[in-house]
Design a protein around this motif. Sequence first.
Motif, PDB file in Angstrom:
ATOM      1  N   UNK A   1      -0.791  -4.372   7.311  1.00 42.54           N
ATOM      2  CA  UNK A   1       0.574  -3.986   6.934  1.00 42.54           C
ATOM      3  C   UNK A   1       1.607  -4.486   7.935  1.00 42.54           C
ATOM      4  N   UNK A   2       1.266  -4.435   9.228  1.00 36.00           N
ATOM      5  CA  UNK A   2       2.210  -4.936  10.242  1.00 36.00           C
ATOM      6  C   UNK A   2       2.441  -6.431  10.068  1.00 36.00           C
ATOM      7  N   UNK A   3       1.408  -7.172   9.715  1.00 37.58           N
ATOM      8  CA  UNK A   3       1.558  -8.614   9.514  1.00 37.58           C
ATOM      9  C   UNK A   3       2.378  -8.932   8.267  1.00 37.58           C
ATOM     10  N   UNK A   4       2.129  -8.198   7.190  1.00 37.81           N
ATOM     11  CA  UNK A   4       2.884  -8.441   5.949  1.00 37.81           C
ATOM     12  C   UNK A   4       4.314  -7.935   6.086  1.00 37.81           C
ATOM     13  N   UNK A   5       4.463  -6.745   6.637  1.00 40.72           N
ATOM     14  CA  UNK A   5       5.760  -6.107   6.902  1.00 40.72           C
ATOM     15  C   UNK A   5       6.731  -6.288   5.732  1.00 40.72           C
ATOM     16  N   UNK A   6       6.377  -5.765   4.550  1.00 37.94           N
ATOM     17  CA  UNK A   6       7.230  -5.948   3.372  1.00 37.94           C
ATOM     18  C   UNK A   6       8.427  -5.021   3.366  1.00 37.94           C
ATOM     19  N   UNK A   7       9.424  -5.376   2.571  1.00 41.16           N
ATOM     20  CA  UNK A   7      10.530  -4.457   2.296  1.00 41.16           C
ATOM     21  C   UNK A   7      10.220  -3.618   1.067  1.00 41.16           C
ATOM     22  N   UNK A   8       9.395  -4.183   0.166  1.00 42.13           N
ATOM     23  CA  UNK A   8       9.079  -3.527  -1.102  1.00 42.13           C
ATOM     24  C   UNK A   8       7.571  -3.558  -1.322  1.00 42.13           C
ATOM     25  N   UNK A   9       7.007  -2.423  -1.771  1.00 39.99           N
ATOM     26  CA  UNK A   9       5.598  -2.352  -2.161  1.00 39.99           C
ATOM     27  C   UNK A   9       5.531  -1.942  -3.633  1.00 39.99           C
ATOM     28  N   UNK A  10       4.750  -2.668  -4.417  1.00 42.37           N
ATOM     29  CA  UNK A  10       4.587  -2.333  -5.834  1.00 42.37           C
ATOM     30  C   UNK A  10       3.123  -2.016  -6.092  1.00 42.37           C
ATOM     31  N   UNK A  11       2.892  -0.972  -6.878  1.00 43.65           N
ATOM     32  CA  UNK A  11       1.541  -0.474  -7.123  1.00 43.65           C
ATOM     33  C   UNK A  11       1.305  -0.382  -8.629  1.00 43.65           C
ATOM     34  N   UNK A  12       0.166  -0.888  -9.080  1.00 45.61           N
ATOM     35  CA  UNK A  12      -0.216  -0.789 -10.484  1.00 45.61           C
ATOM     36  C   UNK A  12      -1.348   0.221 -10.624  1.00 45.61           C
ATOM     37  N   UNK A  13      -1.099   1.290 -11.363  1.00 44.93           N
ATOM     38  CA  UNK A  13      -2.143   2.280 -11.642  1.00 44.93           C
ATOM     39  C   UNK A  13      -1.729   3.102 -12.848  1.00 44.93           C
ATOM     40  N   UNK A  14      -2.699   3.859 -13.395  1.00 47.30           N
ATOM     41  CA  UNK A  14      -2.429   4.668 -14.570  1.00 47.30           C
ATOM     42  C   UNK A  14      -2.026   6.088 -14.218  1.00 47.30           C
ATOM     43  N   UNK A  15      -1.666   6.831 -15.240  1.00 44.72           N
ATOM     44  CA  UNK A  15      -1.346   8.250 -15.063  1.00 44.72           C
ATOM     45  C   UNK A  15      -2.592   8.978 -14.550  1.00 44.72           C
ATOM     46  N   UNK A  16      -2.434   9.915 -13.620  1.00 48.80           N
ATOM     47  CA  UNK A  16      -3.582  10.657 -13.092  1.00 48.80           C
ATOM     48  C   UNK A  16      -4.357  11.373 -14.203  1.00 48.80           C
ATOM     49  N   UNK A  17      -5.688  11.340 -14.092  1.00 49.12           N
ATOM     50  CA  UNK A  17      -6.550  12.008 -15.054  1.00 49.12           C
ATOM     51  C   UNK A  17      -7.607  12.833 -14.327  1.00 49.12           C
ATOM     52  N   UNK A  18      -8.136  13.825 -15.024  1.00 46.62           N
ATOM     53  CA  UNK A  18      -9.231  14.618 -14.477  1.00 46.62           C
ATOM     54  C   UNK A  18     -10.490  13.762 -14.403  1.00 46.62           C
ATOM     55  N   UNK A  19     -11.355  14.081 -13.460  1.00 45.26           N
ATOM     56  CA  UNK A  19     -12.615  13.356 -13.336  1.00 45.26           C
ATOM     57  C   UNK A  19     -13.401  13.460 -14.633  1.00 45.26           C
ATOM     58  N   UNK A  20     -14.017  12.338 -15.008  1.00 48.26           N
ATOM     59  CA  UNK A  20     -14.714  12.264 -16.278  1.00 48.26           C
ATOM     60  C   UNK A  20     -13.938  11.451 -17.299  1.00 48.26           C
ATOM     61  N   UNK A  21     -12.658  11.201 -17.016  1.00 46.43           N
ATOM     62  CA  UNK A  21     -11.852  10.368 -17.895  1.00 46.43           C
ATOM     63  C   UNK A  21     -12.124   8.893 -17.650  1.00 46.43           C
TER      64      UNK A  21
ATOM     65  N   UNK B   1       3.465   3.308   4.033  1.00 45.02           N
ATOM     66  CA  UNK B   1       4.619   2.571   3.516  1.00 45.02           C
ATOM     67  C   UNK B   1       5.921   3.252   3.931  1.00 45.02           C
ATOM     68  N   UNK B   2       5.927   4.568   3.830  1.00 46.04           N
ATOM     69  CA  UNK B   2       7.136   5.309   4.209  1.00 46.04           C
ATOM     70  C   UNK B   2       7.457   5.138   5.700  1.00 46.04           C
ATOM     71  N   UNK B   3       6.408   5.053   6.533  1.00 43.96           N
ATOM     72  CA  UNK B   3       6.619   4.872   7.975  1.00 43.96           C
ATOM     73  C   UNK B   3       7.308   3.543   8.267  1.00 43.96           C
ATOM     74  N   UNK B   4       7.074   2.550   7.415  1.00 53.35           N
ATOM     75  CA  UNK B   4       7.729   1.244   7.568  1.00 53.35           C
ATOM     76  C   UNK B   4       9.058   1.188   6.820  1.00 53.35           C
TER      77      UNK B   4
END
Length: 336
Positions: free
Chosen positions: A252-272, A288-291
Motif C-alpha cells: 500500500x505504501x508503494x502504490x499510495x493511491x488517492x482512490x481505492x475501488x472494491x468489487x464485491x457483492x451484498x453481504x450474505x449469511x454463510x451457506x449462500x 485505506x482510511x489511514x492513508x
Amino acid sequence: MRKNIGMLIGLLLLTLALVAGCGNASQTGGSSSSGGAGAAQTASSSAAPMPSGQVKITMLNVGQGDSILVQTAEQTVLIDTSDVDEQEKLASELKKADIKKIDKVILTHPHADHIGGMSLLFQQYSIGEIYDNGVAAKSKAYRNYLKTAQAKGIARHTLKDGDVLDFGGGVSFRVYGPGPQMLADSGDKNYNQNNGSIVGQLVCGNFKMLFTGDAEKEEEQEINGSHGKELKSDVLKSGHHGSRTASSPTFLRNVHPRVCVISCGEPQEKGGSGNTYGHPHQETLKKYNAQKDKVYVTAWNGTITITTDGKTYHVATEHEKGSSNPAEAFDGTAGE
C-alpha cells in the motif's frame, strides 16, 4: 570517383541505421497458447504519451466477482468476467455500456468469480484476443473456457511480469505479476491460485491505475521486490475484493493511491453463493482510511466509473452507500 562512391555508401548505411532505429519495438514476452506471435512488448522506461481522447474505466456492478471495462479511443478491454451465477448482471452492465465487440479479455486467474462470464461472452460478443496467466485449473468453467476459445479460433496468450499490452489510443498496460516465484509455486499441490493473479498498471499519460485481481500478500511481496516505487498509482483496484489477505502495508505504501475501488457483492449469511466472506474486511478499510484514500465499493455504490484525459481524472458512482442519491464525485490531478 572512388571517394564519391565511398561517400555514397556511407550515406546509405547511415540512412538504413536511422530507419532501423525508428522502427517498432520487437514483440517479446506474452507467449501465445494458440501458436500466434507474441502478444506483449517488454516494458519501456520512456515517458507515457497523452491519450488520444478520453479513457473510461468502469468497475461493473456484478456481485461477488470482478469485471472491469476499459474503453480507449481504439479498443474495448474487459478485465475479468465475474461469476457463473452472475451472468445476468454482467449482461445488463455490458448492455448499459452499449458494448458490441471486445478487443481484449484479460482473465487475471482461473477462479470462477473471475472467468465465470466467459460462456456469455462467447455467445454474445465478438472477441479479438484472450489473455490469462497460463496456470491451469481443474474446474469445469476453466475447461469449458479453453475448449470454446480453441473451437472459435480466438488467440489466447499468457501474461507475466515484464510484459506490456497496448490498449490503443496511447494507453498501455504494464504487467507486474505473476512473477517467477509465484509461477514456480503453481506446481505445488496446495497452490493458492490468487497469488498467480495478473497484476498490471494501466498507464494513460500521467494517470495510473493498478489492477490486482485477487493477489494476496505473498504475490504483493514479490511485486514489491521487483517494482517498488513503480507501483505508485492514482487508483488501486483493491486486491481480493478488499480482503484482509491483501493490501499489505508495504504494498500500500508503494502504490499510495488517492482512490481505492472494491468489487464485491451484498453481504450474505454463510451457506449462500455470494459474499459470505464479509468483504470488504474492516482491517483493509482501516488501512485505506489511514492513508486518507477515497473508497468506493460496488456493493455500496453500484457501478463505479473513472474517466481520465491523462492529466486529470473523475470518479463517479451510481449512488451513495445505502442511498439512491448520486454519490459525491471525486476529482483528482493525475500523478499527484
